[in-house]
Design a protein around this motif. Structure first.
Motif, PDB file in Angstrom:
ATOM      1  N   ARG A 223       0.821  -1.214   0.000  1.00 52.12           N
ATOM      2  CA  ARG A 223       0.000   0.000   0.000  1.00 52.12           C
ATOM      3  C   ARG A 223       0.858   1.269   0.000  1.00 52.12           C
ATOM      4  NH1 ARG A 223      -4.219   0.872   4.071  1.00 52.12           N
ATOM      5  NH2 ARG A 223      -4.893   2.342   2.455  1.00 52.12           N
ATOM      6  N   GLY A 224       1.831   1.271  -0.898  1.00 53.37           N
ATOM      7  CA  GLY A 224       2.646   2.457  -1.090  1.00 53.37           C
ATOM      8  C   GLY A 224       3.873   2.566  -0.211  1.00 53.37           C
ATOM      9  N   VAL A 225       4.071   1.609   0.676  1.00 50.20           N
ATOM     10  CA  VAL A 225       5.248   1.650   1.567  1.00 50.20           C
ATOM     11  C   VAL A 225       6.233   0.571   1.134  1.00 50.20           C
ATOM     12  CG1 VAL A 225       6.084   1.371   3.924  1.00 50.20           C
ATOM     13  CG2 VAL A 225       3.954   2.620   3.499  1.00 50.20           C
ATOM     14  N   LEU A 226       7.423   0.999   0.783  1.00 50.16           N
ATOM     15  CA  LEU A 226       8.477   0.097   0.316  1.00 50.16           C
ATOM     16  C   LEU A 226       9.320  -0.372   1.490  1.00 50.16           C
ATOM     17  CD1 LEU A 226      10.339  -1.201  -1.854  1.00 50.16           C
ATOM     18  CD2 LEU A 226      11.499   1.026  -2.021  1.00 50.16           C
ATOM     19  N   SER A 227       9.438  -1.691   1.643  1.00 44.99           N
ATOM     20  CA  SER A 227      10.331  -2.289   2.643  1.00 44.99           C
ATOM     21  C   SER A 227      11.466  -2.995   1.928  1.00 44.99           C
ATOM     22  CB  SER A 227       9.565  -3.286   3.525  1.00 44.99           C
ATOM     23  OG  SER A 227       8.621  -2.621   4.336  1.00 44.99           O
ATOM     24  N   ILE A 228      12.688  -2.737   2.392  1.00 46.51           N
ATOM     25  CA  ILE A 228      13.892  -3.323   1.800  1.00 46.51           C
ATOM     26  C   ILE A 228      14.658  -4.046   2.894  1.00 46.51           C
ATOM     27  CG2 ILE A 228      16.086  -2.839   0.647  1.00 46.51           C
ATOM     28  CD1 ILE A 228      14.795  -0.211  -0.378  1.00 46.51           C
ATOM     29  N   THR A 229      15.030  -5.298   2.663  1.00 48.66           N
ATOM     30  CA  THR A 229      15.896  -6.012   3.600  1.00 48.66           C
ATOM     31  C   THR A 229      17.201  -6.393   2.902  1.00 48.66           C
ATOM     32  OG1 THR A 229      15.137  -8.275   3.102  1.00 48.66           O
ATOM     33  CG2 THR A 229      13.849  -7.004   4.691  1.00 48.66           C
ATOM     34  N   THR A 230      18.245  -6.562   3.690  1.00 48.47           N
ATOM     35  CA  THR A 230      19.552  -6.908   3.140  1.00 48.47           C
ATOM     36  C   THR A 230      20.128  -8.127   3.859  1.00 48.47           C
ATOM     37  OG1 THR A 230      20.908  -5.591   4.660  1.00 48.47           O
ATOM     38  CG2 THR A 230      19.958  -4.447   2.783  1.00 48.47           C
ATOM     39  N   ILE A 231      21.018  -8.817   3.159  1.00 45.30           N
ATOM     40  CA  ILE A 231      21.711  -9.931   3.792  1.00 45.30           C
ATOM     41  C   ILE A 231      22.726  -9.385   4.792  1.00 45.30           C
ATOM     42  CG2 ILE A 231      21.369 -11.429   1.812  1.00 45.30           C
ATOM     43  CD1 ILE A 231      24.238 -11.033   1.028  1.00 45.30           C
TER      44      ILE A 231
END
Length: 285
Positions: A223-231
């Protein structure tokens, strides 16, 4: 321990105003001495290198003797604060003794917010830093950190908020709150934390929520919110995406961290991966 010299070298070649360390600067297993040695190394790097903003993780600062031996050590909240936040106090706005805060890039109209998803600290056990997002931090987030106008927001937390990228269930309400803000909605919830807020007049835009913890490179728009995860920058080989490419000491894939750029005009976010992994790109608006 090659990451900090490498980050410093890169910073000499390109304009890199600051570094964000995503938490867990202590290994899972070892002794109190080894935990504090690792914590002191990180503390010294914060003092020696250009600005490094720390995010508290669930291993900061706590350690278990071994898989078989549940004994270990957990530092007090005061010691944790001294090693993660105190060295950067002059650059941030937060609450004394708490590991959540924000800082502003006034030229770019960007506010960076660091959250603490692991407020529970039990010094009587090993691995005693556990998930909790308090009413106090919630009130601070709504009434202080998000109380600004016409800013782009970048949010850092050790573990994801979005369940679709491995978010912690106990703090899903924080993700829901941010979604409501992004969509100019009202939001309320009752329970361990009580919220009743109206974002209909909000003028801020969330660019992304950046986290680690899961040791995975993932992303999701909700819903318009970008979540980014990293190793993980630690030399683990537990991400199934890279099972064909082992991380080996003293090779180019030993490290794994990103150089991130955010274009607030176009809404494009780019990450350049140093070490294991791939470059990535998103558009948040």
């Amino acid at each position: 321990k090659q990451s900090f010299p490498l980050i410093n070298y890169i910073g000499q070649q390109v304009n890199m105003p600051f570094t964000v360390y995503g938490g867990d600067n202590v290994f899972a297993f070892g002794s109190k001495d080894s935990a504090m040695e690792e914590a002191e190394y990180y503390l010294n790097m914060m003092k020696e290198y250009p600005i490094i903003y720390g995010v508290k993780g669930n291993h900061d600062i706590t350690i278990r003797n071994s898989r078989e031996d549940s004994g270990g050590y957990t530092a007090t909240p005061e010691i944790i604060y001294d090693h993660i936040v105190r060295p950067i106090e002059k650059y941030i706005k937060g609450v004394d003794g708490k590991c959540y805060y924000y800082w502003d890039d006034k030229k770019q109209d960007v506010r960076y917010i660091a959250l603490d998803l692991f407020e529970d600290v039990n010094t009587s056990i090993s691995w005693g830093v556990t998930c909790r997002f308090s009413q106090e931090q919630t009130d601070w987030l709504i009434n202080k950190a998000l109380k600004c106008k016409n800013k782009t927001l970048v949010i850092f937390c050790h573990a994801p908020l979005d369940p679709k990228v491995g978010g912690v269930k106990d703090v899903k309400f924080v993700h829901d709150l941010l979604i409501a803000m992004q969509n100019r909605e009202k939001y309320s919830c009752e329970g361990d934390v009580n919220i009743n807020v109206d974002f209909s007049k909000c003028s801020n835009t969330i660019a992304c929520i950046v986290s680690g913890h899961t040791h995975r490179d993932k992303s999701n728009f909700e819903r318009g919110v970008l979540s980014i995860t990293t190793i993980c920058d630690a030399r683990y080989n537990d991400d199934p995406q890279f099972k064909h490419m082992r991380r080996v000491l003293k090779t180019k894939n030993e490290q794994a961290f990103d150089i991130m750029t955010i274009n607030t005009d176009s809404g494009v976010i780019k990450t350049v991966r140093i070490g294991q992994g791939e470059n990535r790109e998103w558009r948040y608006k």
